[in-house]
Design an enzyme around this catalytic site. Structure first.
Site, PDB file in Angstrom:
ATOM      1  N   CYS A  39      48.143  91.109  28.298  1.00  0.00           N
ATOM      2  CA  CYS A  39      46.825  90.940  28.923  1.00  0.00           C
ATOM      3  C   CYS A  39      46.483  92.151  29.777  1.00  0.00           C
ATOM      4  O   CYS A  39      47.125  92.388  30.805  1.00  0.00           O
ATOM      5  CB  CYS A  39      46.839  89.653  29.751  1.00  0.00           C
ATOM      6  SG  CYS A  39      45.477  89.505  30.909  1.00  0.00           S
ATOM      7  N   CYS A  42      45.512  91.642  33.535  1.00  0.00           N
ATOM      8  CA  CYS A  42      46.658  91.274  34.379  1.00  0.00           C
ATOM      9  C   CYS A  42      47.321  92.516  34.964  1.00  0.00           C
ATOM     10  O   CYS A  42      47.819  92.491  36.087  1.00  0.00           O
ATOM     11  CB  CYS A  42      47.689  90.488  33.575  1.00  0.00           C
ATOM     12  SG  CYS A  42      47.047  88.927  32.936  1.00  0.00           S
TER      13      CYS A  42
END
Lengths: 117, 343
Positions: A39, A42
C-alpha cells in the site's frame, strides 16, 4: 518487558490481544495502524508514526499487517489502508481512514491528554 | 466572468502497462521518492492517500492520482504541467519491468486558456508533445475534438500498441468524466471553509456529508480534503472501481468535476448505474452547464442521448452530442447540457 517509543508490530492474533489487554489495564491510549506492504499511502505515514511513537511515549502504537492478521483485520472492519483506530480501555474512540496527518495528530493529542494522570 | 481565476478544468492522463507479475503489486511498488519526483515535474504534491486490495489513490494539491498494478491515472487542474510527468512515469515503470501499452489523454476546454503553460496552450501542441514522448510502437493513434453548442468541448487523444494485449479485466470498464460550470450558488457555498479550527481532513469530511457527495456512490470508502479558504477534493474507493470529485467554488469561474472508473463492474447493470450516478451528481452541484464523456468498452458502446433521459427531467436541455470510436475498440460519447432558462 515494556517497549516504549517504538511501534510494536503484532505478528499473531495472540500478541495483538495481549497488547490490547495490557493497555486496558494501564489505561493507555492505543493507536492501531492497519497497514500493508503493497500500500503506497501507508508508506507516507510510517516515518510520521515513528516520530510520534517517540514523542508520545505513553501512547501504545501497534502495527497490524492486513495480510498477516487477516482475522483481526476483518474483525475490526478494515477495508482500506492505512486505517488508524484509537482505542482506550477497550473502547473505540476514533477511526481514521487514509493519510490524514493533521486529523490523526490532533486526535492523538486530544485523547492522550485526557488520559494524563 | 472574472478576468483570471483558478482553472478548474483538469487534464487527465491514463497509462496502461504490460509486464511482469500481473497479479502482484506491479506499479504499486513505485517508491514515495519516485512518485514525489514525478509529481514535482507536474508541479503538484500529495495531500492525502488511501489504498485497498486493488489500487492506491492520492488526493493531490491539484486533483488526483491513482496507481493500479498495471495502470496509472493522473488528473491535474490549475496551471499544472501534467504532460511533464509522462516520460518520468514511463522511465520508472520500465525500471520495474512494466512497458506502456496504451495512453489516453483527455481534457475539457480551459476557462483561462491563455494562463496554461506549454504544451497545454493548445491541443495540437499537447498531441505533438505526447507523440514525442511515447514510444513509436504505440502506432495506433487518434486525436479528436468534440464540440457542442455550449462553452464545453472535449479533447481526446488515444494511442496503443496493437501488438500488446492488455489484461482483460481492465478493458471492460466504463469511464465517466463529468465537467460542470456555473454551479448553483448555494451548492457552491458548501465548499467554502467556515470553521477555521478544523483541519483540512475534517473540513473535507464535513463537506462530503453536507453536500450529498457521500451518497453519490454509497459504500465507497472516501478520502476527502478541504482546501483553504475554499475548494474540495475527494477520492472514493469501491472495490477496484473509483470515483473522484474536485470543486472550485468561486463565483465567476465555479467548476466541479466528477469522474468514475469501473461503473457497474460485473453487475450487468451498467446503464442503470451510470444514469443514477449522473442524476445524483447533477443534483449535488446544480450546474448551469454540464458535459459528460463516457468511454465504453467494445461491444457495449453508448448511444447518443443516453444521458438526456436522466438530465432533461431535471431541467437540463441537450446542446450537442458527438461520438468517436477509439483505437482498440469501444467509443467515447460526449454530450453537453445547459440549464433551461426559467420562464
Amino acid at each position: 518487558m515494556e517497549q516504549v517509543g517504538v511501534i510494536i508490530p503484532c505478528h499473531t492474533k495472540e500478541e495483538f490481544d495481549q497488547q490490547l489487554q495490557k493497555a486496558i489495564e494501564s489505561k493507555k491510549l492505543v493507536v492501531i495502524d492497519f497497514t500493508a506492504t503493497w500500500c503506497g499511502p501507508c508508506r507516507i505515514m510510517l516515518p510520521l508514526l515513528e516520530d510520534w511513537a517517540k514523542e508520545f511515549p505513553h501512547v501504545l502504537f501497534l502495527k497490524v499487517d492486513v495480510d498477516e492478521l487477516k482475522s483481526v483485520t476483518s474483525d475490526w472492519d478494515v477495508e482500506a489502508m492505512p486505517t488508524f483506530i484509537l482505542v482506550k480501555e477497550g473502547n473505540i474512540l476514533e477511526r481514521i481512514v487514509g493519510v490524514r496527518k493533521q486529523e490523526l495528530r490532533q486526535k492523538i493529542e486530544e485523547h492522550h491528554s485526557t488520559s494524563a494522570a | 466572468m472574472a478576468v483570471s481565476g483558478f482553472e478548474g478544468f483538469e487534464k487527465r492522463l491514463e497509462l496502461r502497462f504490460t509486464g511482469a507479475d500481473p497479479n502482484g503489486p506491479g506499479l504499486r511498488r513505485l517508491g514515495q521518492f519516485e512518485i514525489n519526483r514525478i509529481l514535482e515535474a507536474a508541479q503538484c504534491t500529495i495531500v492525502s492517500g488511501l489504498g485497498n486490495r486493488f489500487f492506491d489513490s492520492y488526493v493531490l494539491s491539484e486533483s488526483s492520482l491513482f496507481i493500479y498494478p498495471s495502470k496509472i491515472i493522473i488528473k491535474t487542474c490549475g496551471t499544472t504541467h501534467l504532460l511533464q510527468s509522462l516520460s518520468l512515469f514511463l522511465h520508472h515503470a520500465k525500471k520495474l519491468g512494466h512497458y506502456i501499452s496504451s495512453c489516453t489523454y483527455t481534457r475539457g476546454n480551459f476557462i483561462f486558456p491563455e494562463s496554461q503553460p506549454f504544451p497545454h496552450t493548445n491541443f495540437k501542441e499537447e498531441v505533438s508533445f505526447l507523440e514525442n514522448d511515447l514510444p513509436p510502437r504505440l502506432s495506433e493513434r487518434k486525436s479528436s475534438v468534440l464540440r457542442s453548442k455550449t462553452s464545453h468541448s472535449w479533447h481526446v487523444y488515444t494511442s496503443r500498441d496493437p501488438n500488446m494485449l492488455e489484461t482483460g479485466a481492465q478493458n471492460e470498464v466504463y469511464t465517466m468524466e463529468v465537467c460542470m460550470t456555473d454551479l448553483d450558488r448555494s451548492s457552491a457555498r458548501r465548499f467554502f471553509r467556515h470553521e477555521n479550527y478544523l483541519s483540512g481532513d475534517e473540513a473535507g469530511r464535513e463537506m462530503t456529508e453536507r453536500s450529498g457527495i457521500g451518497s453519490i456512490r454509497a459504500n465507497s470508502v472516501i478520502c476527502d480534503f478541504a482546501f483553504d479558504p475554499c475548494g474540495y477534493s475527494m477520492n472514493g474507493l469501491l472495490g477496484s472501481s473509483y470515483s473522484t470529485i474536485h470543486v472550485t467554488p468561486e463565483n465567476g469561474y465555479s467548476y466541479a468535476s466528477f469522474e468514475c472508473v469501473g461503473l457497474g463492474l460485473g453487475q450487468g447493470q451498467e446503464m442503470e448505474e451510470v444514469a443514477a450516478v449522473l442524476a445524483r451528481v447533477a443534483r449535488v452541484f446544480g450546474p448551469g452547464t454540464l458535459s459528460v464523456a463516457l468511454r465504453a468498452p467494445q461491444g457495449a458502446e453508448w448511444s447518443i442521448g443516453e444521458a438526456a433521459t436522466v438530465l432533461e427531467p431535471m431541467g437540463m436541455a441537450l446542446r450537442g452530442a458527438r461520438a468517436v470510436d477509439v483505437p482498440g475498440g469501444g467509443n467515447v460519447v460526449f454530450q453537453a447540457f445547459e440549464r433551461r432558462r426559467e420562464l
